[in-house]
Design a protein around this motif. Structure first.
Motif, PDB file in Angstrom:
ATOM      1  N   ARG A 162      40.589 -15.086  -1.069  1.00  0.00           N
ATOM      2  CA  ARG A 162      41.852 -14.863  -0.744  1.00  0.00           C
ATOM      3  C   ARG A 162      43.184 -16.190  -1.028  1.00  0.00           C
ATOM      4  O   ARG A 162      44.160 -15.827  -1.857  1.00  0.00           O
ATOM      5  CB  ARG A 162      42.124 -14.937   0.813  1.00  0.00           C
TER       6      ARG A 162
ATOM      7  N   ALA B 101      46.120  -8.790   1.640  1.00  0.00           N
ATOM      8  CA  ALA B 101      46.686  -8.573   3.304  1.00  0.00           C
ATOM      9  C   ALA B 101      45.080  -9.252   3.553  1.00  0.00           C
ATOM     10  O   ALA B 101      45.860  -8.781   5.350  1.00  0.00           O
ATOM     11  CB  ALA B 101      46.750  -7.288   2.660  1.00  0.00           C
ATOM     12  N   ALA B 102      43.813  -9.469   3.417  1.00  0.00           N
ATOM     13  CA  ALA B 102      42.750  -8.920   4.028  1.00  0.00           C
ATOM     14  C   ALA B 102      43.286 -10.172   5.712  1.00  0.00           C
ATOM     15  O   ALA B 102      44.030 -11.433   4.978  1.00  0.00           O
ATOM     16  CB  ALA B 102      41.540  -9.817   3.402  1.00  0.00           C
ATOM     17  N   ASP B 103      42.434  -9.728   6.709  1.00  0.00           N
ATOM     18  CA  ASP B 103      41.758 -11.311   7.522  1.00  0.00           C
ATOM     19  C   ASP B 103      40.684 -11.739   7.591  1.00  0.00           C
ATOM     20  O   ASP B 103      39.945 -10.919   8.561  1.00  0.00           O
ATOM     21  CB  ASP B 103      43.026 -10.667   8.852  1.00  0.00           C
TER      22      ASP B 103
ATOM     23  N   LEU C 164      35.929 -14.997   1.956  1.00  0.00           N
ATOM     24  CA  LEU C 164      37.167 -14.236   2.397  1.00  0.00           C
ATOM     25  C   LEU C 164      38.182 -14.893   2.181  1.00  0.00           C
ATOM     26  O   LEU C 164      38.889 -15.379   1.731  1.00  0.00           O
ATOM     27  CB  LEU C 164      36.977 -12.626   2.898  1.00  0.00           C
TER      28      LEU C 164
ATOM     29  N   GLN D 143      45.169  -5.670  -1.646  1.00  0.00           N
ATOM     30  CA  GLN D 143      44.076  -5.307  -0.375  1.00  0.00           C
ATOM     31  C   GLN D 143      43.799  -7.383   0.309  1.00  0.00           C
ATOM     32  O   GLN D 143      43.179  -7.301   1.447  1.00  0.00           O
ATOM     33  CB  GLN D 143      42.766  -4.348  -0.029  1.00  0.00           C
ATOM     34  N   LEU D 144      42.947  -7.447  -0.820  1.00  0.00           N
ATOM     35  CA  LEU D 144      42.325  -8.726  -1.183  1.00  0.00           C
ATOM     36  C   LEU D 144      43.518 -10.246  -0.135  1.00  0.00           C
ATOM     37  O   LEU D 144      43.129 -10.606   0.696  1.00  0.00           O
ATOM     38  CB  LEU D 144      41.685  -9.479  -2.139  1.00  0.00           C
TER      39      LEU D 144
END
Lengths: 103, 566
Positions: free
Chosen positions: B94, B11-13, B90, B8-9
């Motif tokens: 990421r 894939a985060a935007d 983030l 999820q990290l």
């Protein structure tokens, strides 16, 4: 709104204030209308993020609040505007009575 | 708590959070502008419609609307700030995680981001297999570290958003805010102070006060919470500890009186039990009295400083720890952190505060006006004492632990500092310079601009450049007759310290690395005109003036015996 009282009321100024308040209310509404879509996140790549969930539910709470705030401020503008109308009408009625009595 | 996964990290935007942050920024600006427009637009209402029976409702409603707009601005701004920080952090996390995954794959490791497993490539020898397996575990550890920071960020942002929601009916004006739990606070302790600062600022003033009131020990000791709030919390800790000690003393005295009256009564077994308890309490009583007395001394010292002193840390356990700032580091342009050495404890804190005050007074004289300098007396570690722990002075364990604490504390000062200049100097006295050395090296990055030592026995590094502030920003001072700071004077231990002195003297010559006073160490050597191991802060001395000039960044005024100015 109660009946006109004994104090002197500046009707044009009161009407101007009512207009200003109404404009502020509309700007709050504009803020909601223009921003709602972006206050939260579009569905997409944020699965698993507590922050995303908090933002989605939080944005809804804020929208409700802002909508209510808009209603209250515009309502205040309308109250002031109605008061100005009533004082203007009262002045007109008083002038008519004077004329009828031949003062 | 966040349950974010590595997948999820990755894939985060960050862009979507950034877009939301900008929207909240626009909203807060809009609310601010609307509030100002409403104030300006209704300013003449009392003239247009004088207050009376008929107009009372309109006046009240106008005041309420002004208040609602005003109260809504800050929460919207705090959500904007939280999202803005979230998006930037983030993106960085990421990128770090992706970089680690890519590097591992290029090295032949199979990385399953969904299952969070790293499998090493085929090895041709057993030795190589062990090495690759170790590397795989290290990669998992590194990824876990990044993921942990992302989860902390996630929690912090979610808390900030939830703490700034209006009540659907009363908005922000009369809302009863949810209390923040001890678990929330515990989860923040030890995190990056910048994150702590962001989280703290995301809370409302009422929530901050609730935490200070309910958990003062945690608030007072968490790096990243502003100095004024830490001071408020630690003074509550001081008051509560003092009260608890007084209650314990009162109870002991009453109990001892009762036992005294019953030493001869009852059965033989009762008498023996009463004697034993009386003896135990008689032993405890002076300890309680001594603990109470040292808290009283600290309290008296703080009182004597008026509003100038801030209590940034307090732990009465053992020999005791305390951190006291003279001046407010969050608003000062220049801050120094004075780290004391062997034999300093809570009893000696008054002397450390006096030294801090001496440095501050001297530094203030070099500035245009007072209030631009803060000096912290930092007893945030457990120095060796003149007792059975003295031999630990020749080891670095206490300095290692202290170095970690000092590193975190200074990061906290950086995080909570307001706008404007933020020049920080660490001053290590004696064994305190070993603590500073540890905090600035060995994988740590002490976030200071200058490092000063006074009477240093060594800093656990080979060269000034190892302290990571630049050799020209390392300033060493030692009196000629200082038996500890002067390399030729280590033999002075033999007469200065009974019994174990000769052993310490021998060990000092090598245990903490080469003497920083030496030409090969590569630091600047400031001129010292004071005597002995404890005279470096004598009033009107060149030793003190030189330190003050370094603290205020006026390097051109420092008199040097060796080296060159930055």
């Amino acid at each position: 709104m109660g009946a006109p009282d004994e104090f002197a009321v500046d009707v044009p100024l009161l009407r101007k204030i009512a207009h200003s308040v109404d404009e502020v209310g509309k700007s709050v509404d504009g803020a909601v209308g223009k921003r709602t879509a972006t206050l939260t996140l579009a569905d997409g790549r944020d699965a698993g993020w507590s922050a995303a969930d908090a933002l989605r539910s939080g944005a809804t709470v804020w929208e409700t609040f802002l909508s209510g705030l808009h209603t209250r401020i515009c309502g205040l503008g309308a109250q002031l505007s109605e008061a100005a109308d009533r004082y203007e009408q009262a002045d007109a009625d008083a002038a008519r009575r004077h004329r009828m009595r031949g003062d | 708590m966040s349950t974010l996964t590595l997948a999820q990290l990755l894939a985060a935007d960050p862009g979507s959070f950034d877009a939301a942050a900008q929207a909240w920024h626009a909203l807060s600006d809009n609310l601010d502008r609307a509030g100002e427009d409403l104030i300006r637009g209704t300013r003449d209402l009392p003239n247009a419609w004088p207050e009376g029976t008929a107009s009372q409702g309109a006046h009240t409603a106008t005041e309420a609307a002004r208040g609602e707009l005003s109260d809504a601005y800050n929460p919207a701004r705090r959500i904007h700030q939280a999202l803005d920080h979230h998006a930037a952090t983030l993106a960085s996390l990421r990128s770090q995680a992706q970089g680690q995954v890519d590097a591992a794959r290029q090295g032949g490791f199979a990385v399953d981001v969904g299952g969070f497993t790293v499998t090493p490539p085929q090895a041709h020898t057993e030795l190589a297999a062990i090495s690759l397996e170790k590397r795989a575990q290290q990669i998992v550890h590194e990824l876990s570290d990044v993921l942990g920071r992302a989860q902390a960020l996630d929690d912090s942002t979610a808390t900030a958003i939830n703490a700034n929601l209006p009540d659907p009916v009363t908005g922000f004006g009369q809302r009863a805010l949810p209390p923040v739990s001890r678990a929330d606070l515990v989860a923040m302790k030890g995190r990056d102070p910048k994150q702590v600062d962001d989280w703290w600022r995301s809370l409302t003033p009422e929530q901050q006060q609730q935490l200070i009131r309910d958990y003062p020990d945690l608030v007072g000791s968490t790096d990243g919470i502003p100095c004024l709030d830490r001071d408020q919390a630690n003074r509550l800790v001081l008051r509560d500890d003092r009260t608890a000690l007084q209650q314990r003393e009162d109870w002991i005295r009453q109990r001892m009186a009762w036992l005294q009256a019953h030493l001869t009564g009852g059965t033989a077994s009762d008498q023996m039990a009463h004697h034993a308890e009386w003896a135990r309490l008689n032993n405890e009583l002076p300890q309680v009295e001594a603990q109470k007395a040292r808290l009283d001394r600290l309290s008296g010292k703080l009182d004597s400083m008026g509003g100038q002193a801030l209590l940034l840390g307090l732990d009465p356990a053992g020999d005791g720890k305390a951190i006291v700032a003279v001046g407010n580091p969050d608003t000062a342009t220049h801050t120094a952190v004075l780290v004391p050495g062997v034999s300093t404890n809570l009893d000696g804190m008054s002397g450390q505060i006096d030294r801090a005050n001496q440095i501050r007074t001297a530094a203030d004289r070099t500035m245009n006006g007072p209030g631009q300098v803060a000096v912290v007396a930092w007893l945030g570690y457990d120095p060796p004492q003149m007792d059975a722990s003295l031999p630990t002075a020749v080891a670095s364990h206490r300095a290692e632990v202290g170095g970690v604490a000092l590193d975190g504390f200074v990061d906290g000062l950086r995080a909570t500092h307001g706008p404007g200049g933020d020049h920080i100097t660490a001053i290590g006295h004696s064994y305190g310079s070993v603590v500073v050395g540890q905090a600035a090296s060995h994988g740590h990055q002490l976030a200071v601009d200058d490092i000063v030592t006074a009477g240093s026995p060594g800093m656990d590094v080979d060269h000034a450049r190892d302290l990571n502030v630049g050799s020209r920003h390392v300033w060493i001072g030692a009196a000629d007759d200082d038996p500890i700071g002067n390399p030729a004077g280590h033999a002075g231990y033999e007469t200065a310290v009974p019994i174990v002195g000769p052993w310490i003297a021998q060990a000092e010559d090598s245990v903490h690395g080469p003497s920083p006073q030496g030409d090969d160490f590569g630091a600047n050597r400031y001129h010292v005109d004071t005597h002995g191991h404890s005279g470096y802060w004598d009033r009107n001395s060149q030793s003190l003036a030189n330190q003050a000039n370094i603290v205020t960044g006026q390097y051109g005024l420092v008199t040097l015996d060796l080296g060159s100015r930055p």
